[in-house]
Enzyme design. Sequence first.
Site, PDB file in Angstrom:
ATOM      1  N   SER A 255       0.942  -1.362  -0.109  1.00 50.70           N
ATOM      2  CA  SER A 255       0.150  -0.107   0.048  1.00 50.70           C
ATOM      3  C   SER A 255       0.916   1.201  -0.029  1.00 50.70           C
ATOM      4  O   SER A 255       1.602   1.280   0.932  1.00 50.70           O
ATOM      5  CB  SER A 255      -0.860  -0.117   1.161  1.00 50.70           C
ATOM      6  OG  SER A 255      -1.597   1.343   1.253  1.00 50.70           O
TER       7      SER A 255
ATOM      8  N   HIS B 211      -1.604  -1.142  -4.202  1.00 49.46           N
ATOM      9  CA  HIS B 211      -2.649  -0.509  -3.425  1.00 49.46           C
ATOM     10  C   HIS B 211      -2.677   0.938  -3.180  1.00 49.46           C
ATOM     11  O   HIS B 211      -1.591   1.371  -2.730  1.00 49.46           O
ATOM     12  CB  HIS B 211      -3.162  -1.532  -2.226  1.00 49.46           C
ATOM     13  CG  HIS B 211      -4.343  -1.193  -1.552  1.00 49.46           C
ATOM     14  ND1 HIS B 211      -5.623  -1.504  -1.409  1.00 49.46           N
ATOM     15  CD2 HIS B 211      -4.916  -0.033  -0.346  1.00 49.46           C
ATOM     16  CE1 HIS B 211      -6.328  -1.178  -0.879  1.00 49.46           C
ATOM     17  NE2 HIS B 211      -5.931  -0.258  -0.149  1.00 49.46           N
TER      18      HIS B 211
ATOM     19  N   ASP C   8      -4.474   4.331  -1.512  1.00 45.42           N
ATOM     20  CA  ASP C   8      -5.750   4.731  -0.474  1.00 45.42           C
ATOM     21  C   ASP C   8      -5.980   6.195  -0.786  1.00 45.42           C
ATOM     22  O   ASP C   8      -5.067   7.096  -0.476  1.00 45.42           O
ATOM     23  CB  ASP C   8      -4.933   4.532   0.863  1.00 45.42           C
ATOM     24  CG  ASP C   8      -5.144   2.939   1.096  1.00 45.42           C
ATOM     25  OD1 ASP C   8      -6.107   2.405   1.024  1.00 45.42           O
ATOM     26  OD2 ASP C   8      -3.846   2.694   1.756  1.00 45.42           O
TER      27      ASP C   8
ATOM     28  N   MET D  23      -8.315   9.220   0.434  1.00 45.88           N
ATOM     29  CA  MET D  23      -8.767   9.501   1.714  1.00 45.88           C
ATOM     30  C   MET D  23      -9.262  11.071   1.464  1.00 45.88           C
ATOM     31  O   MET D  23      -8.636  11.808   0.954  1.00 45.88           O
ATOM     32  CB  MET D  23      -8.123   9.282   2.779  1.00 45.88           C
ATOM     33  CG  MET D  23      -7.526   7.884   3.021  1.00 45.88           C
ATOM     34  SD  MET D  23      -6.203   8.180   4.512  1.00 45.88           S
ATOM     35  CE  MET D  23      -6.155   6.151   4.577  1.00 45.88           C
TER      36      MET D  23
ATOM     37  N   HIS E 248      -8.521   2.109  -3.611  1.00 49.97           N
ATOM     38  CA  HIS E 248      -9.467   2.407  -2.477  1.00 49.97           C
ATOM     39  C   HIS E 248      -9.894   3.603  -2.219  1.00 49.97           C
ATOM     40  O   HIS E 248      -9.422   4.532  -1.801  1.00 49.97           O
ATOM     41  CB  HIS E 248      -8.561   1.603  -1.258  1.00 49.97           C
ATOM     42  CG  HIS E 248      -9.272   1.264  -0.223  1.00 49.97           C
ATOM     43  ND1 HIS E 248      -8.919   1.096   1.230  1.00 49.97           N
ATOM     44  CD2 HIS E 248     -10.706   1.387   0.224  1.00 49.97           C
ATOM     45  CE1 HIS E 248      -9.806   0.987   2.055  1.00 49.97           C
ATOM     46  NE2 HIS E 248     -11.027   1.184   1.370  1.00 49.97           N
TER      47      HIS E 248
ATOM     48  N   MET F 132     -11.850   5.760  -0.061  1.00 54.16           N
ATOM     49  CA  MET F 132     -12.465   5.973   1.215  1.00 54.16           C
ATOM     50  C   MET F 132     -12.930   7.424   1.181  1.00 54.16           C
ATOM     51  O   MET F 132     -12.329   8.428   1.579  1.00 54.16           O
ATOM     52  CB  MET F 132     -11.348   5.934   2.414  1.00 54.16           C
ATOM     53  CG  MET F 132     -11.004   4.507   2.859  1.00 54.16           C
ATOM     54  SD  MET F 132      -9.358   4.315   3.577  1.00 54.16           S
ATOM     55  CE  MET F 132      -8.429   4.266   1.966  1.00 54.16           C
TER      56      MET F 132
ATOM     57  N   MET G  93     -11.725  -4.800   5.505  1.00 59.57           N
ATOM     58  CA  MET G  93     -11.091  -3.973   6.334  1.00 59.57           C
ATOM     59  C   MET G  93     -10.754  -4.644   7.782  1.00 59.57           C
ATOM     60  O   MET G  93     -11.680  -4.915   8.384  1.00 59.57           O
ATOM     61  CB  MET G  93     -11.553  -2.286   6.752  1.00 59.57           C
ATOM     62  CG  MET G  93     -11.588  -1.565   5.471  1.00 59.57           C
ATOM     63  SD  MET G  93     -10.365  -1.426   4.381  1.00 59.57           S
ATOM     64  CE  MET G  93      -9.084  -0.783   5.581  1.00 59.57           C
TER      65      MET G  93
ATOM     66  N   GLY H  85      -8.270   4.997   7.387  1.00 59.70           N
ATOM     67  CA  GLY H  85      -7.978   6.377   7.828  1.00 59.70           C
ATOM     68  C   GLY H  85      -6.382   6.714   7.973  1.00 59.70           C
ATOM     69  O   GLY H  85      -5.908   7.720   7.708  1.00 59.70           O
ATOM     70  N   PHE H  86      -5.757   5.605   8.456  1.00 57.36           N
ATOM     71  CA  PHE H  86      -4.360   5.796   8.830  1.00 57.36           C
ATOM     72  C   PHE H  86      -3.557   4.320   8.624  1.00 57.36           C
ATOM     73  O   PHE H  86      -4.306   3.276   8.881  1.00 57.36           O
ATOM     74  CB  PHE H  86      -4.317   6.280  10.218  1.00 57.36           C
ATOM     75  CG  PHE H  86      -4.879   7.614  10.417  1.00 57.36           C
ATOM     76  CD1 PHE H  86      -3.990   8.694  10.212  1.00 57.36           C
ATOM     77  CD2 PHE H  86      -6.139   7.810  10.930  1.00 57.36           C
ATOM     78  CE1 PHE H  86      -4.572   9.955  10.384  1.00 57.36           C
ATOM     79  CE2 PHE H  86      -6.795   8.821  10.975  1.00 57.36           C
ATOM     80  CZ  PHE H  86      -6.111  10.198  10.775  1.00 57.36           C
TER      81      PHE H  86
ATOM     82  N   GLY I  54      -0.466   1.843   9.853  1.00 53.05           N
ATOM     83  CA  GLY I  54       0.309   1.632  10.883  1.00 53.05           C
ATOM     84  C   GLY I  54      -0.619   1.382  12.158  1.00 53.05           C
ATOM     85  O   GLY I  54       0.033   1.228  13.155  1.00 53.05           O
TER      86      GLY I  54
ATOM     87  N   ASP J 106      -7.051  -5.722   4.407  1.00 55.35           N
ATOM     88  CA  ASP J 106      -6.482  -4.411   4.421  1.00 55.35           C
ATOM     89  C   ASP J 106      -6.425  -3.716   5.833  1.00 55.35           C
ATOM     90  O   ASP J 106      -7.294  -3.433   6.218  1.00 55.35           O
ATOM     91  CB  ASP J 106      -7.306  -3.340   3.767  1.00 55.35           C
ATOM     92  CG  ASP J 106      -6.579  -2.014   3.338  1.00 55.35           C
ATOM     93  OD1 ASP J 106      -5.426  -2.045   3.658  1.00 55.35           O
ATOM     94  OD2 ASP J 106      -7.157  -1.345   2.742  1.00 55.35           O
TER      95      ASP J 106
HETATM   96  C1  DX5 Z   1      -6.063   2.179   5.845  1.00 55.31           C
HETATM   97  C2  DX5 Z   1      -5.644   1.867   4.513  1.00 55.31           C
HETATM   98  C3  DX5 Z   1      -4.717   0.679   4.171  1.00 55.31           C
HETATM   99  C4  DX5 Z   1      -3.396   1.114   5.013  1.00 55.31           C
HETATM  100  C5  DX5 Z   1      -2.699  -0.313   5.407  1.00 55.31           C
HETATM  101  O1  DX5 Z   1      -6.930   3.034   5.854  1.00 55.31           O
HETATM  102  O2  DX5 Z   1      -6.781   1.614   3.642  1.00 55.31           O
HETATM  103  O3  DX5 Z   1      -4.760   0.146   3.080  1.00 55.31           O
HETATM  104  O4  DX5 Z   1      -2.596   1.683   3.761  1.00 55.31           O
HETATM  105  O5  DX5 Z   1      -1.747   0.094   6.125  1.00 55.31           O
HETATM  106  P1  DX5 Z   1      -0.915  -0.724   7.035  1.00 55.31           P
HETATM  107  O6  DX5 Z   1      -0.492  -1.937   6.306  1.00 55.31           O
HETATM  108  O7  DX5 Z   1       0.101   0.119   7.602  1.00 55.31           O
HETATM  109  O8  DX5 Z   1      -1.896  -1.258   8.432  1.00 55.31           O
HETATM  110 ZN    ZN Z   2      -6.666   0.489   1.777  1.00 56.04          ZN
END
Ligand code: DX5
Ligand code: ZN
Length: 232
Positions: free
Chosen positions: A6, A31, A33, A35, A64, A66, A135, A140-141, A143, A173
């Site tokens: 990602s 991937h 993201d 947002m 993705h 969001m 999910m 949103g974040f 880590g 994810d």
């Molecule tokens: C979260 C994202 C994920 C994110 C995963 O909101 O949709 O795709 O990048 O990141 P890690 O692998 O750091 O949890």
């Molecule tokens: Zn994602």
Amino acid sequence: MIIAPSLLAADFGYLARETKRASASGADWLHLDIMDGHFVQNISFGPSVVATVRPYSKLFFDIHLMCSKPEILLEPFAKAGAAQMNIHVELGDRVPDLLWKVRSLGKKVGLAINPPTSISHVQPYLERIDSLLIMTVNPGFGGQAFIYETLPKIEQAWHWRAQKNLNFNIGVDGGVDFKTVADCAHAGADTFIAGTHLFNLRSMKAGVKKMRKIAQENAPIFEASAPPVPTV
Ligand code: DX5
Ligand code: ZN
């Protein structure tokens, strides 16, 4: 097995270089993201950034969304180089139109579901999607810690797919690392989105190889190792 780094976890100062690194890692998808600061409490990047990194990779771009209003973004991301676009089932009665719009743009259709949402909400759409994105953190974040309570949703999706003889991908994810990838694969996932864990490795290539191996070793390939029928 699909391994998808990602880009959210990349060093944003070197996005082109990071895209090349993911591309050379042996991963299957990238991937991305998106947002909007409304559907989730964070803002990432938009179509122009996706178009900027597109020439640096031949990977399948898995977008993705969001976003509260994906309808205004589908065309821009299609033009920017999306191969697949995931919209969220939490958008309710707008979901059927959105799935149709993605398909009509000639892109693969993904449906994402947040941890608090019951898996029953995706059931009506399974026949018209290419990929289900479960999910395993609240979006949103990057880590964040993996939420184990999501595992029965993977098992349920696996059973529905087998019963209905469908072949959509079952993706996970959030918080995916060498431990949780085994748990997810065991539950029936076959597509693994991993940001922080893969991008923080010195060798993403070795990481992708190891993640793929763990996923394969834990997959419910045989009848005897099928995931349990969940009670969700
Ligand atoms: C979260 C994202 C994920 C994110 C995963 O909101 O949709 O795709 O990048 O990141 P890690 O692998 O750091 O949890
Ligand atoms: Zn994602």
